[in-house]
Write an enzyme that holds these catalytic residues in place. Structure first.
Site, PDB file in Angstrom:
ATOM      1  CG  HIS A 117      71.155  28.758  76.283  1.00 46.59           C
ATOM      2  ND1 HIS A 117      72.107  29.564  75.714  1.00 46.59           N
ATOM      3  CD2 HIS A 117      69.987  29.429  76.145  1.00 46.59           C
ATOM      4  CE1 HIS A 117      71.549  30.668  75.266  1.00 46.59           C
ATOM      5  NE2 HIS A 117      70.252  30.617  75.512  1.00 46.59           N
TER       6      HIS A 117
ATOM      7  CD  GLU B  93      63.061  27.134  74.106  1.00 41.60           C
ATOM      8  OE1 GLU B  93      64.117  27.451  74.679  1.00 41.60           O
ATOM      9  OE2 GLU B  93      61.988  27.709  74.275  1.00 41.60           O
ATOM     10  CG  ASP B  94      65.182  28.359  69.893  1.00 38.01           C
ATOM     11  OD1 ASP B  94      63.959  28.173  69.961  1.00 38.01           O
ATOM     12  OD2 ASP B  94      65.808  29.152  70.611  1.00 38.01           O
TER      13      ASP B  94
END
Ligand code: MN
Length: 489
Positions: free
Chosen positions: A71, A75-76
């Protein structure tokens, strides 16, 4: 915790789970997050692993576990969407993307527009695949558990967001345990003095109650056994934050002695029939408290799907005690809500719920999704995002009451709702033509404030129109819009 522990856990409830895929997702995430650290100083991979573990506790499917592991890779982790598609296919990539999108919901005045847009995305993603939001809730739960490592500013921001958005969402999805945990984790960051006071206050109380509960439980076990009802009795203290909210109610005025469900006795049995049987056993032993009455949420489930029998009785030595009776399956659903629902409905081997399953309280109510569907319908209608936000604040996240129509349907309304709000939530025509209301067999005015449990009967006159004055007291957006629409026409 290691990935092999999670795989073992998944295999127990889902022998057909794709363990190789879970392992692959872990290796992928581990590589992507290589060298990254959480604010706690732990390697970053601990976070996706914990999220996947929470999802496994909810007995979710392989896809959800994989999405839990992946997840944060978009994003990271500097990974591209197309990389995810290539490695894991579109379904998983879409879900990870969904979780990422609903990720940051900035609150606060300055960023209201952005907040609304994110909320919109979140609701759309939810409507498309509810697993997005379950993964997001698991993510939030772990982030709240590790909130102490963030700056004070972030702590308050995240705790507030959790109380404003995530806990109510969990509640709407029937995930009672998730809601309670999120609230209790946020509580000390927002109201530290009150939190400390309450912890001390209840510690004393629980110590005194322990012995009493042991005796009461023993007695009920004995009585149930005599009737041949197999049961499991437990008692767990109320979640701290919901207890705090209750203490703040004017009629309670911080007097803990006025709260009877501080520790509720919970009786779990095998079948619906046994629920009523157990209720009889309890009532023949201990008299119900007249003013409190019995709530039958099995015959009439709450709008979020909650089913249980509740009774408040004079128990040992006249002590008032709340008793909740439900089947094991109902309990599972009350704790895990939509996640449990998803688990059951994903069991492909069960094309139809058998009569025996129904008797055990096994069915998964679809109504849990109706709130989401309603929001999606609204947000499509509303071009103005400000109006959408108002609706959410207005209807979505306010405290709720449950009232009944004359034929026993349950309606879920915000606190302060009036017969006009009720009428419009039943049908716009009923709202338009309302002339008066009878609540619990008594005539009341249309601006009467309804309470949970009220039986509401609307008196209508064919062809009559709503009054503009109603706008001054209605509290739902449905009623407000209905009135305005009819007046304009
Ligand atoms: Mn995360």
């Amino acid at each position: 915790m290691e990935i092999k522990d999670i795989i073992t856990k998944v295999q127990i409830y889902s022998p057909e789970a794709d363990c190789l895929l879970i392992r692959k997702a872990f290796d992928f995430a581990d590589l992507v997050h290589q060298g990254q650290k959480r604010k706690s100083g732990e390697p970053y991979i601990v976070h996706p692993l914990t999220v996947a573990n929470i999802l496994a506790d909810y007995r979710l499917d392989t896809t959800s576990i994989v999405v839990g592991l992946l997840h944060d890779t978009l994003e990271d982790g500097n990974i591209k969407f197309t990389d995810l598609v290539k490695e894991f296919g579109t379904e998983i990539a879409d879900l990870v993307n969904g979780v990422t999108k609903v990720g940051e919901i900035p609150l606060g005045e300055a960023k209201e527009e952005e907040f609304v847009e994110n909320l919109r995305k979140m609701i759309l993603a939810m409507a498309k695949d509810i697993r997005v939001i379950i993964v997001k809730l698991a993510d939030r739960l772990h982030n709240m558990q590790t909130l102490q490592y963030l700056s004070k500013e972030r702590q308050i921001k995240n705790a507030k967001e959790t109380l404003d958005i995530y806990a109510p969402l969990a509640e709407r999805l029937g995930m009672g345990e998730m809601k309670g945990s999120l609230e209790d984790l946020a509580f000390p960051y927002l109201f530290s003095k009150e939190y400390c006071w309450l912890v001390n206050y209840t510690k004393e109380y629980y110590k005194k109650t322990e012995e009493f509960l042991k005796d009461a439980t023993r007695e009920i076990y004995k009585e149930l056994a005599e009737e041949g009802i197999r049961a499991k009795i437990s008692s767990r203290p109320k979640h701290l934050y919901s207890l705090w909210c209750k203490l703040l109610r004017p009629e309670i005025n911080k007097d803990i002695n006025k709260i009877y469900d501080l520790v509720a006795m919970r009786i779990l049995v095998d079948s619906v029939k046994d629920c009523y049987g157990a209720l009889g056993v309890v009532h023949s032993k201990w008299k119900p408290v007249p003013a409190k009455g019995v709530s039958d949420f099995i015959a009439q489930p709450k709008p979020n799907g909650y089913r249980s029998l509740h009774t408040t009785v004079f128990s040992l030595k006249g002590r008032i005690l709340e008793v909740q009776i439900r089947t094991f399956e109902m309990h599972e659903q009350a704790e895990n809500g939509i996640a449990a629902h998803w688990y059951y409905s994903s069991q492909k081997s069960k094309p139809r719920v058998s009569d025996e399953k129904t008797e055990k309280g096994f069915f998964a109510p679809d109504e849990k999704l109706s709130w989401v569907k309603r929001l999606v319908a609204w947000q499509k209608e509303m071009v103005d995002s400000k109006e959408f936000l108002e609706t959410l604040k207005f209807d979505g996240f306010a405290h709720r009451i449950f009232v009944f129509s004359p034929n026993g349907d349950v309606y879920d309304l915000p606190q302060g709702a009036t017969p006009v709000d009720f009428a419009y939530s039943v049908h716009s025509k009923l709202g338009d033509e309302a002339r008066g209301a009878i609540v619990n067999n008594k005539m009341v005015s249309l601006d009467f404030k309804l309470k949970s449990g009220d039986l509401v009967n609307i008196i209508k006159k064919d062809g009559s129109k709503p009054s503009e004055k109603w706008l001054r007291f209605v509290v739902t957006q449905t009623a407000r819009r209905g009135i305005q629409k009819r007046i304009k026409s």
